[in-house]
Write an enzyme that holds these catalytic residues in place. Sequence first.
Site, short mmCIF file in Angstrom:
data_model
loop_
_atom_site.label_atom_id
_atom_site.label_comp_id
_atom_site.label_asym_id
_atom_site.label_seq_id
_atom_site.Cartn_x
_atom_site.Cartn_y
_atom_site.Cartn_z
N ARG A 192 4.21 -10.26 -2.01
CA ARG A 192 3.97 -8.94 -2.59
C ARG A 192 5.28 -8.33 -3.10
O ARG A 192 5.54 -8.29 -4.29
CB ARG A 192 3.30 -8.03 -1.55
CG ARG A 192 2.62 -6.78 -2.14
CD ARG A 192 3.56 -5.66 -2.48
NE ARG A 192 4.34 -5.18 -1.34
CZ ARG A 192 5.37 -4.36 -1.46
NH1 ARG A 192 5.76 -3.93 -2.65
NH2 ARG A 192 6.06 -3.97 -0.38
N ASP A 193 6.13 -7.93 -2.19
CA ASP A 193 7.38 -7.29 -2.58
C ASP A 193 8.28 -8.28 -3.32
O ASP A 193 9.04 -7.90 -4.20
CB ASP A 193 8.09 -6.74 -1.35
CG ASP A 193 9.13 -5.69 -1.68
OD1 ASP A 193 9.14 -5.21 -2.83
OD2 ASP A 193 9.92 -5.34 -0.79
N HIS A 198 12.31 -2.75 7.17
CA HIS A 198 12.18 -3.52 5.93
C HIS A 198 13.48 -3.33 5.14
O HIS A 198 13.68 -2.30 4.51
CB HIS A 198 10.97 -2.97 5.15
CG HIS A 198 10.77 -3.57 3.79
ND1 HIS A 198 9.63 -4.24 3.45
CD2 HIS A 198 11.55 -3.57 2.67
CE1 HIS A 198 9.70 -4.63 2.18
NE2 HIS A 198 10.88 -4.23 1.69
N HIS A 255 16.52 -4.53 2.39
CA HIS A 255 16.97 -5.32 1.25
C HIS A 255 18.44 -5.65 1.46
O HIS A 255 19.15 -4.94 2.16
CB HIS A 255 16.75 -4.56 -0.06
CG HIS A 255 15.31 -4.48 -0.44
ND1 HIS A 255 14.85 -4.77 -1.71
CD2 HIS A 255 14.21 -4.15 0.27
CE1 HIS A 255 13.54 -4.62 -1.76
NE2 HIS A 255 13.12 -4.24 -0.57
N CYS A 306 12.21 -3.69 -6.30
CA CYS A 306 11.21 -2.72 -6.73
C CYS A 306 11.33 -2.49 -8.23
O CYS A 306 12.42 -2.16 -8.72
CB CYS A 306 11.39 -1.39 -5.99
SG CYS A 306 10.28 -0.08 -6.55
N ASN A 321 14.83 -8.73 -0.89
CA ASN A 321 14.74 -8.44 0.54
C ASN A 321 15.64 -9.38 1.32
O ASN A 321 16.10 -10.41 0.80
CB ASN A 321 13.29 -8.65 1.02
CG ASN A 321 12.31 -7.78 0.31
OD1 ASN A 321 12.20 -7.82 -0.91
ND2 ASN A 321 11.56 -7.00 1.05
#
Length: 316
Positions: free
Chosen positions: A19-20, A211, A213, A244, A253
């Site tokens: 996803r990310d 979470h 990065h 993003c 990430n």
Amino acid sequence: MDQHQPMPARVHVTEVGLRDGLQNEATRLSTDDKVALVRALVAAGVREFELTSFVSPRAVPALADAAQLVAALADIPDVHWSALVPNVRGAERALEAGIDSVVLFVSASPTHNAKNVNRDIATSLAGFTEIARLLDGSGVELRGAIATAFGCPFEGDVDVGAVGDIARAFADLGARHVSLGDTTGMATPPLVGERIRHLREVAPPLSPTLHFHNTRGIGLANVMQGLALGVTRYESSIGGLGGCPFAPGATGNIASEDLVYLLTEMGIDTGIDLTALIEAGRLATRLMGRPLPAQVSKAGPRLALSDGDAVATARG
């Protein structure tokens, strides 16, 4: 570092690369390629995935196959599949697809929230009430995510009180987990400590997920601070994929291989086999067609030895 808590014996790692990781990549993977990558990760022992996002395909074309991807993985047992949803329609689609939990997301920064979902923070939170009602009795878990929780690329520092207010709103909706998102790599160990302590004061029912990065190279240092504070839930991306699309400078990430290597070397159980995870990382590299940021997939584990006879000996 804050050493008031013992290091956890076990840590939960949620894989967010599908996803990310993929939402900001120029290379668009087919559904079949995504399925192959997920199956390699499951074979390595990964049991929690933030798999996709039920957003408008026009907004994030890389995730347009959300329902098809969930359907293609329906035969895999004992894995928790979560998905981001921006609104009621997204939640309805997630329910139809058979997702285990939906993640409602809002930015702690008003400017980033406007860029990300085209609404202010209060409107975002108000809309979550209808989604919570939709999920009530469905068996699908509601989780929260707070983007720009450690800083905003447009506004700079983000007040810890704003993060706490959003966390309380998620707790009031019935969430048990909330992820603090380091959207553009602005987290530092002191900020991690400040936010975790504040959340425990203002929203004690919530279990925090971190979470990070690796934009400025200290993602794993921030993990160490989280561990020192007893945080047991982390999100990472295979190969270090990610970023993003609505935040300038947002790079990948922390890499799942690098995170699991760190935890393994510290004697912390993840249930994930590092060697198999490295192979999944190498598959991600082949699928993306370029080198990925993860270090451990390149170097191998610490005791991955070389044949001395295959290396030339210095002369002179």
